[in-house]
Design a protein around this motif. Structure first.
Motif, mmCIF file in Angstrom:
data_model
loop_
_atom_site.group_PDB
_atom_site.id
_atom_site.type_symbol
_atom_site.label_atom_id
_atom_site.label_comp_id
_atom_site.label_asym_id
_atom_site.label_seq_id
_atom_site.Cartn_x
_atom_site.Cartn_y
_atom_site.Cartn_z
ATOM 1 N N THR A 1 4.200 -2.321 8.868
ATOM 2 C CA THR A 1 3.570 -3.149 7.836
ATOM 3 C C THR A 1 3.140 -2.279 6.658
ATOM 4 O O THR A 1 2.974 -1.065 6.789
ATOM 5 N N GLU A 2 2.933 -2.903 5.525
ATOM 6 C CA GLU A 2 2.471 -2.157 4.354
ATOM 7 C C GLU A 2 1.077 -1.588 4.593
ATOM 8 O O GLU A 2 0.764 -0.477 4.158
ATOM 9 N N ASP A 3 0.244 -2.334 5.303
ATOM 10 C CA ASP A 3 -1.105 -1.861 5.607
ATOM 11 C C ASP A 3 -1.058 -0.557 6.403
ATOM 12 O O ASP A 3 -1.754 0.402 6.075
ATOM 13 N N TRP A 4 -0.235 -0.508 7.465
ATOM 14 C CA TRP A 4 -0.109 0.717 8.259
ATOM 15 C C TRP A 4 0.488 1.847 7.425
ATOM 16 O O TRP A 4 0.074 3.004 7.532
ATOM 17 N N THR A 5 1.445 1.524 6.590
ATOM 18 C CA THR A 5 2.071 2.544 5.750
ATOM 19 C C THR A 5 1.043 3.148 4.801
ATOM 20 O O THR A 5 0.974 4.372 4.632
ATOM 21 N N ARG A 6 0.223 2.310 4.199
ATOM 22 C CA ARG A 6 -0.823 2.788 3.289
ATOM 23 C C ARG A 6 -1.786 3.718 4.028
ATOM 24 O O ARG A 6 -2.153 4.789 3.522
ATOM 25 N N LYS A 7 -2.187 3.337 5.238
ATOM 26 C CA LYS A 7 -3.103 4.171 6.034
ATOM 27 C C LYS A 7 -2.465 5.509 6.398
ATOM 28 O O LYS A 7 -3.125 6.556 6.351
ATOM 29 N N ILE A 8 -1.191 5.471 6.756
ATOM 30 C CA ILE A 8 -0.476 6.705 7.104
ATOM 31 C C ILE A 8 -0.409 7.639 5.895
ATOM 32 O O ILE A 8 -0.657 8.843 6.023
ATOM 33 N N VAL A 9 -0.089 7.109 4.743
ATOM 34 C CA VAL A 9 -0.007 7.926 3.527
ATOM 35 C C VAL A 9 -1.359 8.571 3.224
ATOM 36 O O VAL A 9 -1.428 9.749 2.870
ATOM 37 N N ARG A 10 -2.436 7.824 3.384
ATOM 38 C CA ARG A 10 -3.778 8.400 3.153
ATOM 39 C C ARG A 10 -4.055 9.541 4.124
ATOM 40 O O ARG A 10 -4.628 10.560 3.743
ATOM 41 N N ALA B 1 1.440 12.146 -1.687
ATOM 42 C CA ALA B 1 2.340 11.310 -0.892
ATOM 43 C C ALA B 1 2.416 9.928 -1.537
ATOM 44 O O ALA B 1 1.431 9.439 -2.091
ATOM 45 N N PHE B 2 3.590 9.335 -1.455
ATOM 46 C CA PHE B 2 3.845 8.016 -2.023
ATOM 47 C C PHE B 2 4.597 7.186 -0.985
ATOM 48 O O PHE B 2 5.242 7.750 -0.106
ATOM 49 N N TYR B 3 4.567 5.876 -1.115
ATOM 50 C CA TYR B 3 5.455 5.039 -0.303
ATOM 51 C C TYR B 3 6.098 3.994 -1.194
ATOM 52 O O TYR B 3 5.532 3.581 -2.209
ATOM 53 N N HIS B 4 7.319 3.619 -0.793
ATOM 54 C CA HIS B 4 8.088 2.648 -1.565
ATOM 55 C C HIS B 4 8.872 1.739 -0.628
ATOM 56 O O HIS B 4 9.231 2.136 0.474
ATOM 57 N N THR B 5 9.159 0.550 -1.111
ATOM 58 C CA THR B 5 10.026 -0.371 -0.381
ATOM 59 C C THR B 5 11.482 -0.019 -0.689
ATOM 60 O O THR B 5 11.763 0.739 -1.636
ATOM 61 N N ASP B 6 12.398 -0.592 0.078
ATOM 62 C CA ASP B 6 13.827 -0.357 -0.177
ATOM 63 C C ASP B 6 14.230 -0.827 -1.573
ATOM 64 O O ASP B 6 15.090 -0.220 -2.208
ATOM 65 N N GLU B 7 13.604 -1.889 -2.058
ATOM 66 C CA GLU B 7 13.948 -2.419 -3.377
ATOM 67 C C GLU B 7 13.527 -1.473 -4.506
ATOM 68 O O GLU B 7 14.052 -1.545 -5.609
ATOM 69 N N GLU B 8 12.578 -0.582 -4.234
ATOM 70 C CA GLU B 8 12.074 0.337 -5.261
ATOM 71 C C GLU B 8 12.789 1.683 -5.255
ATOM 72 O O GLU B 8 12.481 2.540 -6.069
ATOM 73 N N THR B 9 13.755 1.852 -4.336
ATOM 74 C CA THR B 9 14.425 3.144 -4.225
ATOM 75 C C THR B 9 15.940 3.001 -4.226
ATOM 76 O O THR B 9 16.485 1.934 -3.965
ATOM 77 N N ILE B 10 16.582 4.111 -4.510
ATOM 78 C CA ILE B 10 18.028 4.251 -4.360
ATOM 79 C C ILE B 10 18.195 5.250 -3.227
ATOM 80 O O ILE B 10 17.645 6.356 -3.304
#
Length: 176
Positions: free
Chosen positions: A56-65, A76-85
């Protein structure tokens, strides 16, 4: 919250033990790392970890922190598949006789936009670059003919938007 694919980019100093601590962050939360790649970044002396996870985005945000709390981590950053190549690479090793005796093998190579890397007496190696689903498709097509060895890389990716990491690092250097 709905699960989705996230690509986490970690910019860090290249220090021993950091990978172990980062993987421990995922382990504590019982979240699997689906793909991992580490390489130099566009910034001299800075490494980039590219980590793919399905959560989930919530878990991803916590992991990045948590990752950013590591001393060697710059940002550290996180992105969805739509935001990356993104892409993966794979190598397939098969018996050489297949290349000459099975016409379908040449069609599979051509249709999958892959290339022959080397041909030896006993084997040949095909290289395929693309999305995970494209690599999986080629694997499924070659499997009935026999695959002697198979290996795939972790995801490599760049963001569609400008990454502000260079400006961030330049700000650090100016303050120092």
């Amino acid at each position: 919250m709905k699960k989705a694919w996230f690509t986490i980019s970690v910019y860090s100093e290249n220090n021993v033990g950091l990978l172990n601590r980062i993987s421990g962050i995922f382990l504590k939360r019982h979240i699997n790392i689906e793909s991992l790649n580490v390489s130099r970044s566009e910034i001299d002396g800075v490494s980039k970890f590219t980590i793919v996870t399905f959560t989930t985005e919530d878990w991803t945000r916590k992991i990045v922190r948590q990752i950013e709390k590591q001393i060697e981590v710059i940002k550290a950053f996180y992105h969805t598949d739509e935001e990356t190549i993104f892409q993966e690479s794979a190598l397939f090793k098969s018996a050489s006789n297949l290349l000459f005796d099975e016409r379908q093998i040449q069609n599979i190579i051509k249709e999958n936009h892959s290339q022959i890397v080397t041909v030896a007496r006993d084997f040949f190696v095909i290289s395929k670059t693309g999305r995970r689903s494209e690599v999986d498709k080629m694997y499924d097509e070659l499997k009935p003919f026999g695959i002697m060895q198979f290996v795939r890389s972790g995801r490599i990716s760049v963001t569609k938007d400008v990454m502000e990491i260079t400006a961030l690092l330049n700000g650090f250097h100016e303050k120092a």
